[in-house]
Scaffold this active site. Structure first.
Site, PDB file in Angstrom:
ATOM      1  N   CYS A 174      49.125  56.564  -2.459  1.00 42.99           N
ATOM      2  CA  CYS A 174      50.366  56.025  -1.881  1.00 42.99           C
ATOM      3  C   CYS A 174      51.191  57.136  -1.226  1.00 42.99           C
ATOM      4  O   CYS A 174      50.814  57.627  -0.168  1.00 42.99           O
ATOM      5  CB  CYS A 174      51.163  55.274  -2.948  1.00 42.99           C
ATOM      6  N   HIS A 188      47.638  51.425  -5.010  1.00 44.09           N
ATOM      7  CA  HIS A 188      47.708  52.083  -6.314  1.00 44.09           C
ATOM      8  C   HIS A 188      46.477  51.725  -7.129  1.00 44.09           C
ATOM      9  O   HIS A 188      46.452  50.722  -7.851  1.00 44.09           O
ATOM     10  CB  HIS A 188      48.981  51.664  -7.055  1.00 44.09           C
ATOM     11  N   GLU A 193      45.390  52.918  -9.804  1.00 46.99           N
ATOM     12  CA  GLU A 193      45.593  52.977 -11.258  1.00 46.99           C
ATOM     13  C   GLU A 193      45.960  51.601 -11.811  1.00 46.99           C
ATOM     14  O   GLU A 193      45.997  51.410 -13.027  1.00 46.99           O
ATOM     15  CB  GLU A 193      46.683  54.004 -11.637  1.00 46.99           C
TER      16      GLU A 193
END
Lengths: 222, 182
Positions: free
Chosen positions: B84, B166, B168
């Site tokens: 990002c 993202h 994660e």
């Protein structure tokens, strides 16, 4: 920075508030949405109206916003509540107890962006077993006040979140894909005590309702 | 050792943008250390085998006012993944330009026949960004796009990768793959 916490009275929003305070932030107010839609995907509903007494023992003002809980319209109610928090308490950011729900998190993020507020989600993507173990090690006292997924049933109402509960949830996760910390809405909790509270709350009485694998407990606390 | 770079202005955002990546590394028994972007020293870059630059919040523009702090990237040669804000930094260091491109929530991107650290075909991603790529940096190629624009960039010569989304959140294995094979 002054923050408002989206507060359900449950373990996640309470832990998020505690972490924010530990990191040096000022919790200026709590914000609770009282939704009349008991099946809301956005808002926790069991025993929600007891957040007033939790706010009292935390010594933090509470903003309450009623909502009919109509999908997506309920976001306008949330926006109104957050706006009030900004106007009345000068908050610069919002804290949530979101763990993994992109549905909830993205909606709150949009509202915060629209209102020019920071958005903090300190439990984001945290392992759910670790969250429960963290709560226990921090000596939170938490009870289950709602169950909404098979094979959970009315026998879970009033259960304390302790290590035996965690181990049991891990077995259920393995067998039935239940989220250990109830992140998928499988169960809801109510915090009776933690280090944010000036005293422990006690359940004076309660009323259960539901059937099958969907049960809720409305507690009266003192 | 993996160097995780925290680009967040607010300390409370560490839990949201850095810790989830730490947890992925811990789960995979990868050794790592964390530095805030303002505190990076030469010895950190020397000790790192790979680098991951984490993302930041929608309102966090602190690192946009401190591009000089990332000048080290221009001469860096080791594997580097920007997430990002980290991807925006990567592109910017090589002359890329950013534009307003607000996006939050789930979306799908299509890697088509390419494979990007285990991601291929149509992949669900989670977005949270205020800015996107107007023009990618020199020697960067676009690997995947979505309705919101360019999502994945890769340097043609260096092992530099940037993802606007993202991983994660919905693509943890991608980070694991980068750590193992990046």
């Amino acid at each position: 920075m002054k923050l408002g916490v989206l507060y359900s009275g449950g373990k996640d929003s309470t832990l998020a508030a505690l972490i924010a305070k530990e990191e040096g932030y000022e919790i200026s107010c709590l914000i609770s949405i009282f939704s009349s839609n008991i099946e809301s995907f956005m808002f926790h509903t069991p025993s929600i109206k007891k957040t007033g007494i939790q706010a009292e023992v935390m010594g933090i003002p509470l903003i309450v916003q009623n909502s009919e809980g109509k999908k997506e319209e309920e976001l306008d109610d949330l926006r109104r509540a957050i706006f009030r928090a900004k106007e009345d308490y000068g908050i610069e950011g919002i804290v949530t107890g979101a763990i993994g729900s992109c549905y909830q998190a993205s909606r709150v993020q949009k509202i915060c962006r629209d209102l020019n507020l920071e958005c903090f989600n300190p439990l984001w993507q945290k392992d759910q077993t670790e969250i429960l173990e963290d709560l226990i090690s921090r000596k939170f006292e938490i009870i289950v006040v709602g169950v909404f997924a098979y094979p959970l049933n009315e026998t879970f109402l009033g259960r304390k979140i302790d290590l035996s509960f965690v181990r049991e949830m891990e077995v259920l996760e393995e067998k039935y894909k239940i989220n250990v910390a109830g992140e998928g809405g499988e169960y809801e909790t109510f915090v009776l005590n933690c280090s944010l509270f000036s005293r422990q709350l006690a359940v004076k009485s309660f009323e259960d309702s539901g059937n099958g694998n969907s049960w809720r407990r409305e507690v009266i606390v003192e | 050792m993996i160097l995780l770079i925290n680009i967040c202005k607010e300390r409370l955002h560490y839990f949201e943008f850095v810790k989830p990546i730490e947890d992925i590394l811990k789960k995979n028994r990868a050794n790592y250390f964390v530095r805030h972007y303002k505190d990076i020293k030469n010895c950190d870059l020397e000790n790192a085998e790979k680098v991951i630059i984490c993302g930041a919040s929608l309102k966090d523009f602190d690192f946009y006012n401190n591009w000089k702090s990332f000048d080290w990237i221009k001469s860096f040669e080791k594997p580097l993944l920007g997430i990002c804000g980290g991807a925006q930094i990567l592109s910017k260091m090589f002359g890329g330009e950013l534009k307003n491109s607000f996006a939050v929530g789930l979306d799908k991107i299509n890697f088509e026949e390419k494979c990007f650290f285990g991601l291929k075909g149509k992949v669900e991603i989670y977005q949270l960004h205020q800015l996107g790529f107007k023009k990618v940096g020199r020697n960067f190629e676009k690997l995947a796009i979505s309705n919101f624009g360019i999502q994945v960039i890769k340097h043609k010569k260096k092992p530099f990768y940037g993802v606007l989304f993202h991983p994660e959140v919905r693509n943890k294995s991608m980070i694991t793959e980068f750590v193992k094979n990046g």
